[in-house]
Enzyme design. Sequence first.
Site, PDB file in Angstrom:
ATOM      1  N   CYS A 142      62.165  -2.775  75.526  1.00  0.00           N
ATOM      2  CA  CYS A 142      61.792  -4.186  75.458  1.00  0.00           C
ATOM      3  C   CYS A 142      60.542  -4.320  74.595  1.00  0.00           C
ATOM      4  CB  CYS A 142      61.535  -4.741  76.868  1.00  0.00           C
ATOM      5  SG  CYS A 142      60.132  -3.980  77.717  1.00  0.00           S
ATOM      6  N   CYS A 150      60.204 -11.331  84.521  1.00  0.00           N
ATOM      7  CA  CYS A 150      60.114 -10.884  83.127  1.00  0.00           C
ATOM      8  C   CYS A 150      61.404 -11.217  82.376  1.00  0.00           C
ATOM      9  CB  CYS A 150      59.859  -9.378  83.121  1.00  0.00           C
ATOM     10  SG  CYS A 150      60.117  -8.577  81.538  1.00  0.00           S
ATOM     11  N   SER A 165      62.582   1.196  79.219  1.00  0.00           N
ATOM     12  CA  SER A 165      61.700   2.238  78.700  1.00  0.00           C
ATOM     13  C   SER A 165      62.468   3.346  77.971  1.00  0.00           C
ATOM     14  CB  SER A 165      60.891   2.858  79.850  1.00  0.00           C
ATOM     15  OG  SER A 165      60.035   1.919  80.444  1.00  0.00           O
ATOM     16  N   SER A 203      62.021   4.939  87.043  1.00  0.00           N
ATOM     17  CA  SER A 203      62.045   3.608  86.425  1.00  0.00           C
ATOM     18  C   SER A 203      62.711   2.610  87.352  1.00  0.00           C
ATOM     19  CB  SER A 203      62.790   3.662  85.086  1.00  0.00           C
ATOM     20  OG  SER A 203      63.089   2.365  84.625  1.00  0.00           O
ATOM     21  N   ASN A 228      63.319  -0.665  86.862  1.00  0.00           N
ATOM     22  CA  ASN A 228      64.301  -1.564  86.238  1.00  0.00           C
ATOM     23  C   ASN A 228      65.615  -0.839  85.960  1.00  0.00           C
ATOM     24  OD1 ASN A 228      64.660  -1.171  83.028  1.00  0.00           O
ATOM     25  ND2 ASN A 228      62.569  -0.604  83.575  1.00  0.00           N
ATOM     26  N   GLU A 253      52.597  -0.655  88.965  1.00  0.00           N
ATOM     27  CA  GLU A 253      52.438  -2.066  88.612  1.00  0.00           C
ATOM     28  C   GLU A 253      52.033  -2.895  89.836  1.00  0.00           C
ATOM     29  OE1 GLU A 253      55.060  -5.942  87.497  1.00  0.00           O
ATOM     30  OE2 GLU A 253      55.759  -4.054  86.617  1.00  0.00           O
ATOM     31  N   CYS A 301      51.554  -4.804  79.639  1.00  0.00           N
ATOM     32  CA  CYS A 301      52.510  -5.804  79.186  1.00  0.00           C
ATOM     33  C   CYS A 301      52.016  -7.203  79.553  1.00  0.00           C
ATOM     34  CB  CYS A 301      53.857  -5.540  79.851  1.00  0.00           C
ATOM     35  SG  CYS A 301      55.098  -6.811  79.499  1.00  0.00           S
ATOM     36  N   THR A 352      57.511  -6.959  88.025  1.00  0.00           N
ATOM     37  CA  THR A 352      58.355  -7.568  86.998  1.00  0.00           C
ATOM     38  C   THR A 352      59.705  -6.891  86.819  1.00  0.00           C
ATOM     39  OG1 THR A 352      57.296  -6.242  85.272  1.00  0.00           O
ATOM     40  CG2 THR A 352      56.377  -8.438  85.698  1.00  0.00           C
ATOM     41  N   HIS A 357      54.490   1.617  93.590  1.00  0.00           N
ATOM     42  CA  HIS A 357      54.677   1.496  92.138  1.00  0.00           C
ATOM     43  C   HIS A 357      53.366   1.083  91.490  1.00  0.00           C
ATOM     44  CE1 HIS A 357      56.193   0.084  88.271  1.00  0.00           C
ATOM     45  NE2 HIS A 357      57.332   0.698  88.541  1.00  0.00           N
TER      46      HIS A 357
END
Length: 402
Positions: free
Chosen positions: A66, A288, A379, A317, A319, A187, A157, A250, A185
């Site tokens: 992304c 996101c 990613s 990951s 996502n 984030e 990001c 996100t 996580h």
Amino acid sequence: MDTKAFKRALQHSENYHRRGFGHKEEIATQLHSEYQSGLIQKIRDNNYTLNRGDVTIRLAEAFGFCWGVERAVAMAYETRKHFPSEKIWITNEIIHNPSVNQRLQEMQVGFISMEAGQKDFSVVDSGDVVILPAFGASVQEMQLLSDKGCKIVDTTCPWVSKVWNTVEKHKKVDCTSIIHGKYKHEETVATSSFAGKYLIVLNLQEAEYVADYILNGGSKEEFITKFSKACSEGFNPDTDLEKVGIANQTTMLKGETEHIGKLFERTMMKKYDPTELNQHFQSFNTICDATQERQDAMLELVEEKLDFMVVIGGFNSSNTAHLQEISEERKIPSYHVDSVERILSENRIEHRQLNGNIEISDKWLPDGNIIVGITSGASTPDKVVEDVINKIFELKQAAAII
């Protein structure tokens, strides 16, 4: 701590960098050669389909790197070029992809190690360059690095920064941030560090537990035990759930975040008069765009007739795991791999299950004509996707000869 004032002061510091160093064109050439793929572009140009022999590849129409990830990786490469001899560290993986992180290590970028569950910043000296990854870093880490006199390169990001701004708004009106995410996580760790009072819910089931407590009460001790690692210090469910606001990691499933938001909106309308909703509930869209696009493309792809799915991305990951979840919900066999090396042979594949376990499956590649769905997390470089597709072609061709 006034986190907003600290971040503003940091951003005006001469040691803080967020816009790169003017080497974008040189770095673009390097990134293209290392991560892009002619084969993947060919599949894109052919309506996301490729046939070879008895294999048909169906590629999701949104997948892979992304904009935020591309930006973070490019800034890390620029940083190495701009500071050729300085020590460079990164507070975590730049993104959740093993090949990209390995490449940075080859470029002499050091990764802060964990000691007894804590990051060991003792290796970082004044004047060292420290990269904050795409997921961001906690405000405490930023302050520590600022106090050490480090040069900070912030690749966070903008979508993650948007969530931070949301929890700051919650804090301003004494509202508890309910964060849809995984409390471990990085984030979510960063987001919660900018919040005042917060509670992290992993999924709709946990959110429903909280909503029921708001409406009907319950055992405070049980509540605190259940969320002991996922709430702010001194959290009191009897008083801290009177005003709530929604935020999210996100990379979570878009639909689930939306359901959680609607759940708490309905809950506060039941608990209080609907005319008072705005005094007890806040919601801002922090989903996101890239995550949403990849999930939407996956939802379209699984409507097709597929023999199995290969989902490519780092095993840590979030996502990518959610993309596999979509396939599993449709009862389509799926294999989450992080690199082509996980494909051991035409009969054996090493892959991550939804529960996080890594297992080896036998007879994963069917005989005869097959249609294979392919997608990758935000990613994952196109080059890694190309390697996996070529390996499938190679194995099927070899099997046909045998």
